[in-house]
Design an enzyme around this catalytic site. Structure first.
Site, PDB file in Angstrom:
ATOM      1  N   ASN A   1       0.825  -1.208   0.000  1.00  0.00           N
ATOM      2  CA  ASN A   1       0.000   0.000   0.000  1.00  0.00           C
ATOM      3  C   ASN A   1       0.861   1.261   0.000  1.00  0.00           C
ATOM      4  O   ASN A   1       1.018   1.905  -1.019  1.00  0.00           O
ATOM      5  CB  ASN A   1      -0.941  -0.016   1.209  1.00  0.00           C
ATOM      6  CG  ASN A   1      -2.095   0.963   1.058  1.00  0.00           C
ATOM      7  OD1 ASN A   1      -1.954   2.032   0.482  1.00  0.00           O
ATOM      8  ND2 ASN A   1      -3.258   0.598   1.570  1.00  0.00           N
ATOM      9  N   ASP A   2       1.426   1.595   1.144  1.00  0.00           N
ATOM     10  CA  ASP A   2       2.175   2.847   1.265  1.00  0.00           C
ATOM     11  C   ASP A   2       3.376   2.891   0.324  1.00  0.00           C
ATOM     12  O   ASP A   2       3.727   3.963  -0.175  1.00  0.00           O
ATOM     13  CB  ASP A   2       2.645   3.047   2.705  1.00  0.00           C
ATOM     14  CG  ASP A   2       1.475   3.135   3.672  1.00  0.00           C
ATOM     15  OD1 ASP A   2       0.444   3.727   3.300  1.00  0.00           O
ATOM     16  OD2 ASP A   2       1.590   2.587   4.788  1.00  0.00           O
ATOM     17  N   VAL A   3       4.017   1.736   0.060  1.00  0.00           N
ATOM     18  CA  VAL A   3       5.240   1.728  -0.744  1.00  0.00           C
ATOM     19  C   VAL A   3       4.957   1.909  -2.232  1.00  0.00           C
ATOM     20  O   VAL A   3       5.895   2.029  -3.032  1.00  0.00           O
ATOM     21  CB  VAL A   3       6.037   0.435  -0.509  1.00  0.00           C
ATOM     22  CG1 VAL A   3       6.472   0.334   0.940  1.00  0.00           C
ATOM     23  CG2 VAL A   3       5.239  -0.801  -0.918  1.00  0.00           C
TER      24      VAL A   3
END
Length: 466
Positions: A396-398
């Site tokens: 997600n964040d990456v």
């Protein structure tokens, strides 16, 4: 056992530890590095036993600890490795504190003069201070990683903050330094105990307070930071005991942990001091902050199989969702089927994917994914633009393009540029935000298809469809 032979054995163990770190720097040599480390630790333990006066107690303690470690290692899941590492760090910190207490209580039993010289007291102060912070900080990190926030807000993956928090931490730090000076300057063994115990108690509280404001998005840095702390605690006690093995091993762990912390902060575009002084991020699974419902395109495993089977190049981006679903073996099978069809398949690994450094690399190695298919972020980012399909599994964040938007909470964080692929497939359990609590516009792009469900089940259905 002569002093020269002890020194030689410790030297051999130290060289093996250095070779171990060298081996662990690359997946191809990691197994050999682990072997060097185990041999070095065996030599160090056997040498220490040979110079121990109460070998019966030492062997009994080793048997109990070894048995517990074996049972835990057999039962722990790969997804639980981050919290296991945090738990191990806490034990190292507490060991340093207990050894320091034993030395203050009976210095002659450890080969230290009585009364304890000022130099040894400084070393004991440093070892105890760092060890206490490591213990309580690691306990909080364990709780955050283990998801104990449902039982207490103190273990929430969201930052726990309150007014004047930094000022309180500064006051506690100054109190520790003051009590340490009082401990060092005490004129009798009896006078040493009150400031020593008070300093230890305050250090436990400080370790607790400096970790609770750190959000879930920064936990990979916290893990490596606590790893460094545990090493310096061991080194400090090693100086007090004049034990070269503890000094060398502790310094290796402390320095390597510090370097890893720097690498992690660089990978997240984060200041190390900003992480220590307070993190960012909402609790895991938080929805978009504004609660706005956005349109997205979803598909089935059959749709994914069609897209993958007709692609010429595919980049798989594994994330924590893959780890939770234990989908690494199914993913390897999927990749092999695509390769057999002539598809160029590669894996893209972000330095902080998962919950600890190297988490995804270990998972893929466990599934025996060939190393030549696994690429680090800087080596593969330039290829996304010419890739037919980017298959994001639980990340997600990456892969969040908001990292490129000024003003975003994650602005400047280097990401895997999956959004540049011709088609993006994202497997998640829901549309919830990631660990940083930031919504991901990648999910709403016209060329993105969401596939919901457990990663292992979804990938297995894709394999069947292929």
């Amino acid at each position: 056992m002569s002093a020269n032979l002890v020194a030689l054995c410790y030297l051999v163990a130290s060289v093996l530890f250095i070779l171990s770190l060298k081996g662990l720097s690359h997946p191809l040599t990691a197994r050999r590095g682990n072997l060097f480390g185990m041999i070095g630790m065996t030599i160090a333990v056997l040498t220490t036993l040979a110079i121990t006066r109460r070998i019966d107690i030492a062997i009994g303690a080793l048997a109990i600890g070894g048995s517990i470690g074996y049972i835990v290692a057999k039962r722990v899941e790969m997804t639980q490795m981050p919290e296991l590492v945090a738990a191990m760090h806490s034990l190292v910190g507490m060991a340093a504190v207990l050894i320091a207490i034993a030395v203050v209580n009976n210095p002659l039993g450890f080969g230290v003069e009585n009364p304890i010289p000022a130099g040894n007291r400084i070393e004991l102060f440093i070892g105890t201070f760092v060890g206490a912070i490591t213990f309580s900080g690691s306990v909080i990190a364990f709780g955050k990683l283990a998801g104990l926030g449902r039982y207490s807000r103190l273990f929430s993956s969201a930052p726990v903050v309150f007014p004047a928090q930094h000022w309180l931490n500064l006051a506690l730090l100054l109190a520790i330094v003051g009590l340490g000076l009082k401990f060092v300057s005490a004129d009798s063994p009896t006078a040493m105990w009150p400031p020593f115990l008070e300093m230890t108690a305050v250090a436990f509280v400080l370790g607790f307070l400096i970790i609770i404001p750190i959000g879930g998005a920064d936990m990979p840095v916290v893990i490596s930071m606590l790893n460094s702390y545990s090493g310096w605690a061991a080194a400090g006690i090693g100086f007090s005991l004049n034990n070269s093995m503890l000094i060398i091993a502790g310094s290796l762990v402390g320095s390597s942990g510090a370097i890893l912390s720097y690498i992690m902060c660089h990978a997240m575009n984060r200041s190390f001091f900003s992480v220590i002084l307070g993190g960012f991020g909402a609790s895991e699974g938080a929805v978009a902050a504004n609660g706005e419902q956005k349109a997205y395109r979803s598909g089935s495993p059959d749709d994914v199989a069609f897209l993958l089977g007709n692609a010429e190049s595919v980049i798989i981006v594994p994330g924590y969702g893959l780890a939770v679903g234990r989908a690494q073996h199914a993913t390897k099978e999927l990749a092999q089927k695509l390769i057999d069809k002539g598809v160029n398949v590669r894996y893209a690994i972000h330095p902080v994917a998962g919950r600890m450094p190297g988490h995804m690399n270990v998972l893929l190695a466990e599934a025996e994914v060939p190393y030549d298919q696994v690429f680090e972020m800087e080596d593969i980012n330039g290829d996304f633009g010419s890739t037919d399909v980017a298959f994001v599994l639980g990340a997600n964040d990456v892969v969040n393009p908001l990292a490129e938007v000024p003003g975003s909470p994650i602005y400047g964080m280097p990401i895997l540029e999956a959004h540049k692929a011709r088609t993006v497939i994202v497997n998640k359990r829901s549309m919830a935000a990631g660990y940083a609590g930031v919504d991901n516009p990648l999910f709403y792009m016209d060329r993105t298809m969401m596939v919901f469900g457990d990663a292992k089940k979804v990938v297995e259905e894709i394999v069947k469809a292929l």
